[in-house]
Motif scaffolding. Structure first.
Motif, PDB file in Angstrom:
ATOM      1  N   TYR A 124     -12.259 -11.075 -27.409  1.00  0.00           N
ATOM      2  CA  TYR A 124     -13.368 -10.229 -27.753  1.00  0.00           C
ATOM      3  C   TYR A 124     -13.152  -9.649 -29.268  1.00  0.00           C
ATOM      4  N   PHE A 125     -12.021  -9.279 -29.786  1.00  0.00           N
ATOM      5  CA  PHE A 125     -11.788  -8.531 -31.013  1.00  0.00           C
ATOM      6  C   PHE A 125     -11.026  -9.370 -31.945  1.00  0.00           C
ATOM      7  N   ARG A 126     -11.273 -10.659 -32.006  1.00  0.00           N
ATOM      8  CA  ARG A 126     -10.542 -11.408 -33.121  1.00  0.00           C
ATOM      9  C   ARG A 126     -10.995 -11.332 -34.281  1.00  0.00           C
ATOM     10  N   GLY A 127      -9.973 -10.724 -35.298  1.00  0.00           N
ATOM     11  CA  GLY A 127     -10.332 -10.580 -36.732  1.00  0.00           C
ATOM     12  C   GLY A 127     -10.411  -9.273 -36.904  1.00  0.00           C
ATOM     13  N   THR A 128     -10.383  -8.105 -35.833  1.00  0.00           N
ATOM     14  CA  THR A 128     -10.470  -7.015 -35.987  1.00  0.00           C
ATOM     15  C   THR A 128      -9.248  -6.058 -35.829  1.00  0.00           C
ATOM     16  N   PRO A 129      -9.054  -4.832 -36.377  1.00  0.00           N
ATOM     17  CA  PRO A 129      -7.860  -4.049 -36.241  1.00  0.00           C
ATOM     18  C   PRO A 129      -7.411  -3.652 -34.787  1.00  0.00           C
ATOM     19  N   VAL A 130      -6.239  -3.561 -34.479  1.00  0.00           N
ATOM     20  CA  VAL A 130      -5.685  -2.902 -33.378  1.00  0.00           C
ATOM     21  C   VAL A 130      -4.532  -2.162 -33.840  1.00  0.00           C
ATOM     22  N   HIS A 131      -4.347  -0.901 -33.417  1.00  0.00           N
ATOM     23  CA  HIS A 131      -3.355  -0.021 -33.765  1.00  0.00           C
ATOM     24  C   HIS A 131      -2.084   0.175 -32.882  1.00  0.00           C
ATOM     25  N   LEU A 132      -0.891  -0.017 -33.380  1.00  0.00           N
ATOM     26  CA  LEU A 132       0.470   0.411 -32.766  1.00  0.00           C
ATOM     27  C   LEU A 132       1.018   1.473 -33.298  1.00  0.00           C
ATOM     28  N   GLY A 133       1.401   2.341 -32.396  1.00  0.00           N
ATOM     29  CA  GLY A 133       2.279   3.674 -32.943  1.00  0.00           C
ATOM     30  C   GLY A 133       3.647   3.099 -32.860  1.00  0.00           C
ATOM     31  N   VAL A 134       4.523   3.206 -33.605  1.00  0.00           N
ATOM     32  CA  VAL A 134       5.966   2.773 -33.465  1.00  0.00           C
ATOM     33  C   VAL A 134       6.760   3.997 -33.913  1.00  0.00           C
ATOM     34  N   GLU A 135       6.670   4.712 -35.068  1.00  0.00           N
ATOM     35  CA  GLU A 135       7.449   5.970 -35.481  1.00  0.00           C
ATOM     36  C   GLU A 135       8.518   5.822 -36.062  1.00  0.00           C
ATOM     37  N   THR A 136       9.422   5.117 -35.274  1.00  0.00           N
ATOM     38  CA  THR A 136      10.867   5.082 -35.743  1.00  0.00           C
ATOM     39  C   THR A 136      11.405   3.651 -35.343  1.00  0.00           C
ATOM     40  N   VAL A 144       1.353  -4.444 -23.413  1.00  0.00           N
ATOM     41  CA  VAL A 144       0.552  -5.782 -24.005  1.00  0.00           C
ATOM     42  C   VAL A 144       1.595  -6.866 -23.561  1.00  0.00           C
ATOM     43  N   ASP A 145       0.987  -7.834 -22.862  1.00  0.00           N
ATOM     44  CA  ASP A 145       1.517  -9.183 -22.267  1.00  0.00           C
ATOM     45  C   ASP A 145       0.649 -10.152 -22.642  1.00  0.00           C
ATOM     46  N   GLU A 146       0.847 -11.372 -22.341  1.00  0.00           N
ATOM     47  CA  GLU A 146      -0.094 -12.742 -22.842  1.00  0.00           C
ATOM     48  C   GLU A 146      -1.461 -12.430 -22.446  1.00  0.00           C
ATOM     49  N   GLU A 147      -1.382 -11.949 -21.097  1.00  0.00           N
ATOM     50  CA  GLU A 147      -2.798 -11.917 -20.584  1.00  0.00           C
ATOM     51  C   GLU A 147      -3.661 -10.928 -21.476  1.00  0.00           C
ATOM     52  N   VAL A 148      -3.238  -9.744 -21.638  1.00  0.00           N
ATOM     53  CA  VAL A 148      -3.909  -8.669 -22.221  1.00  0.00           C
ATOM     54  C   VAL A 148      -4.041  -9.200 -23.751  1.00  0.00           C
ATOM     55  N   ALA A 149      -3.253  -9.798 -24.426  1.00  0.00           N
ATOM     56  CA  ALA A 149      -3.367 -10.341 -25.985  1.00  0.00           C
ATOM     57  C   ALA A 149      -4.321 -11.353 -25.908  1.00  0.00           C
ATOM     58  N   LYS A 150      -4.508 -12.063 -24.914  1.00  0.00           N
ATOM     59  CA  LYS A 150      -5.338 -13.114 -24.938  1.00  0.00           C
ATOM     60  C   LYS A 150      -6.877 -12.601 -24.699  1.00  0.00           C
ATOM     61  N   LEU A 151      -7.050 -11.586 -23.891  1.00  0.00           N
ATOM     62  CA  LEU A 151      -8.216 -10.746 -23.481  1.00  0.00           C
ATOM     63  C   LEU A 151      -8.786 -10.212 -24.918  1.00  0.00           C
ATOM     64  N   LEU A 152      -7.990  -9.350 -25.456  1.00  0.00           N
ATOM     65  CA  LEU A 152      -8.187  -8.616 -26.804  1.00  0.00           C
ATOM     66  C   LEU A 152      -8.860  -9.732 -27.642  1.00  0.00           C
ATOM     67  N   GLY A 153      -8.012 -10.725 -28.026  1.00  0.00           N
ATOM     68  CA  GLY A 153      -8.246 -11.760 -29.059  1.00  0.00           C
ATOM     69  C   GLY A 153      -9.613 -12.375 -28.615  1.00  0.00           C
ATOM     70  N   SER A 166      -0.925 -10.889 -32.995  1.00  0.00           N
ATOM     71  CA  SER A 166      -1.158 -11.611 -34.335  1.00  0.00           C
ATOM     72  C   SER A 166      -1.448 -13.205 -33.744  1.00  0.00           C
ATOM     73  N   ARG A 167      -0.896 -13.603 -32.737  1.00  0.00           N
ATOM     74  CA  ARG A 167      -1.096 -15.012 -32.316  1.00  0.00           C
ATOM     75  C   ARG A 167      -2.646 -15.262 -31.836  1.00  0.00           C
ATOM     76  N   TYR A 168      -3.058 -14.009 -31.243  1.00  0.00           N
ATOM     77  CA  TYR A 168      -4.530 -14.282 -30.684  1.00  0.00           C
ATOM     78  C   TYR A 168      -5.445 -13.890 -31.693  1.00  0.00           C
ATOM     79  N   GLY A 169      -5.028 -13.713 -32.686  1.00  0.00           N
ATOM     80  CA  GLY A 169      -6.055 -13.449 -34.088  1.00  0.00           C
ATOM     81  C   GLY A 169      -6.542 -11.872 -34.139  1.00  0.00           C
ATOM     82  N   MET A 170      -5.636 -10.830 -33.852  1.00  0.00           N
ATOM     83  CA  MET A 170      -5.986  -9.569 -34.141  1.00  0.00           C
ATOM     84  C   MET A 170      -5.225  -8.986 -35.223  1.00  0.00           C
ATOM     85  N   GLN A 171      -5.797  -8.010 -36.265  1.00  0.00           N
ATOM     86  CA  GLN A 171      -5.373  -7.589 -37.472  1.00  0.00           C
ATOM     87  C   GLN A 171      -4.448  -6.575 -36.761  1.00  0.00           C
ATOM     88  N   VAL A 172      -3.079  -6.381 -36.764  1.00  0.00           N
ATOM     89  CA  VAL A 172      -2.313  -5.395 -36.091  1.00  0.00           C
ATOM     90  C   VAL A 172      -1.726  -4.548 -37.196  1.00  0.00           C
TER      91      VAL A 172
END
Length: 530
Positions: A330-342, A319-328, A368-374
């Motif tokens: 098309y998918f603003r207001g929808t969930p996106v899942h990030l595995g962190v685990e620890t 995820v960088d600025e270009e990727v976040a902007k693209l996802l935002g 979050s800045r581009y409107g995704m529900q993280v």
């Protein structure tokens, strides 16, 4: 069978049904609960293929009993991730178990079944079967499907799922995982990483990462995807779009683009003919992803907002600025899942995780800045967990929530077959409970923000225990319970959230009926089953 957890139609059974259709076999998909209610006549079928996860063995045994009762000794085949328990499945009474991906196996297996010749099975690579004198014969693991095999159209016949009109239907865009790093924690049998340069040295050829000198399975220590499905391979854009069009035509309202990481889409073409075994390099193939999304969102029902399209899993390191902007876009207001685990950097690396925790923080902030529900995910009870790692995990949970994460989930560690951690004993400690309780606290705070909010949703059924209608929010979110008559089932409604029922459920009031989206017959079936 609980109303709050039956809104998923996975890609696996549809892939197998499509493959059977491709080789000239008429195939229909039925969930177990439909068979239990006798809404299908098993006697009309020649062979049963049963797909399940490793936690589904009890359900698999029930499916077997129903098949034998109706169809006697007609062949029944098991598959899906539960194939790791092939000896148990054959002991139950299954005739054949597909040992891995179905695409390389099914065509030759169907030929053998048509011949009704058990000796033919010896030549089918990738199965276990009941041999002579009750022995178990294994022809090895199935090879991974090729790009050409992955481009066989998956079946869009989802109407036998009682809630197909309200469910999230998963459409596979990537098979396999690009994370071929390995955990460095000591395993149950004493093996541990020897710190060779294969996993982390950027100069290591990608194909060299397929094998570990000490035989540690690839990927995060708790995940079986790399071992089961191999490196990430992308399905063709044309096939994906055609499949979505067909699902939309059949009345599907919620579609999830399915992949261990959506951002791996067409990254494999950037390194071809080498396998994609580096989770973070090269960067996301933004041009290919944008072409796919543009085609999908140009489907009439999607562009009008009548059908929702979502993504799920992505790796933070891509995820960088270009990727976040693209996802935002098309998918603003929808969930996106990030595995962190620890939340402990050293523990993170020792688990075999891709990237680092700085990547996670950057991804949450940008998305979050581009409107995704993280949504961020952690695991408690992991090998290597202690009070130090737990304190850092709790701190990171709070940081990510403040950076914009809308949901923080903590799952209990479960050792899965085919993973590096499969034989490690589960030990839940005070440290484990710290992580679990912090997730609960943050989610309670997040849900309070939903009070008073109006959301659109589909009335999917009736919760018998709570005597309430069940509403699935659009595009996705916590299930909402509401008062009302059963005549509302199958309707699109607007609901105001009024209370928090539990970690997974809210209470609400219907403020507007919009339109019916399911036929009277479809609603009757759903109420009969659930």
């Amino acid at each position: 069978k609980r109303m709050v957890t039956v809104d998923v139609i996975g890609a696996g059974p549809r892939a197998v049904a499509g493959l059977l259709e491709h080789v000239g076999v008429k195939a229909e998909i039925c969930p177990l609960e439909v068979v239990e209610k006798r809404l299908v006549d098993l006697k009309e079928y020649d062979v049963a293929f049963v797909s399940g996860m490793t936690v589904d063995l009890e359900a698999a045994a029930k499916a077997l009993r129903l098949w034998r009762k109706s169809c006697g000794m007609s062949p029944i085949v098991a598959g899906g991730p539960m194939f790791y328990e092939y000896r148990k499945l054959i002991a139950f009474g299954y005739d054949i178990v597909v040992m891995g991906e179905a695409e390389p196996v099914i065509p030759s297996l169907i030929k053998c079944l048509k011949q009704n010749d058990i000796t033919c099975l010896e030549k089918v690579k990738g199965i276990a079967y009941r041999g002579q004198q009750k022995t178990v014969s294994v022809t090895g693991l199935a090879p991974h499907a090729t790009i050409k095999q992955l481009s066989i159209q998956h079946s869009a016949h989802v109407e036998n799922y009682p809630l197909y009109w309200a469910s999230r239907v998963y459409v596979e865009i990537v098979r396999g995982c690009s994370n071929f790093r390995r955990p460095s924690l000591k395993l149950a049998d004493g093996r541990r990483c020897i710190h060779c340069p294969i996993c982390f040295n950027p100069r290591t050829p990608l194909s060299a990462r397929l094998r570990c000198p000490v035989g540690i399975p690839a990927g995060c220590g708790y995940c079986s995807v790399p071992a089961t499905h191999g490196p990430a391979r992308s399905r063709s854009r044309e096939i994906i779009v055609r499949e979505i069009r067909e699902l939309v035509k059949r009345g599907v309202k919620r579609i999830v683009l399915s992949a261990p990481d959506v951002l791996d889409y067409q990254r494999d073409m950037l390194v071809y003919p080498e396998p994609l075994t580096d989770p973070c390099n090269p960067p996301a193939n933004v041009d290919a992803l944008e072409r796919l999304l543009d085609d999908i969102f140009n489907i009439d029902e999607v562009s009008k907002g009548e059908t929702y399209v979502m993504v799920e899993n992505i790796k933070a390191c891509l995820v960088d600025e270009e990727v976040a902007k693209l996802l935002g876009e098309y998918f603003r207001g929808t969930p996106v899942h990030l595995g962190v685990e620890t939340g402990d950097p050293q523990h993170y690396r020792m688990l075999g995780r891709p990237g680092n925790l700085a990547d996670v923080k950057r991804a949450v902030r940008l998305l979050s800045r581009y409107g995704m529900q993280v949504y961020v995910y952690f695991i408690y009870g992991l090998p290597g967990e202690n009070l130090k790692t737990a304190k850092k995990t709790v701190e990171l949970m709070e940081q990510l929530y403040r950076l914009g994460a809308e949901k923080v989930t903590a799952y209990r560690f479960t050792p899965l077959p085919g993973t590096a951690f499969e034989n490690i004993e589960i030990k839940l400690t005070r440290a484990s409970m710290m992580i679990k309780e912090k997730a609960q606290e943050l989610n309670a705070r997040a849900k309070k923000k939903l009070l008073g909010r109006k959301v659109f949703g589909i009335v999917a059924g009736f919760h018998k225990a709570r005597r309430r209608l069940v509403v699935y929010p659009l595009p996705h979110g916590p299930v909402i319970l509401t008062r009302g008559k059963k005549q509302l089932v199958g309707w699109l409604v607007e609901v105001r959230v009024t209370d928090i029922v539990s970690e997974r459920m809210l209470e609400g009031t219907v403020v507007r009926k919009i339109k019916p989206i399911a036929s009277h017959k479809a609603v009757e079936v759903a109420l009969q089953v659930y």
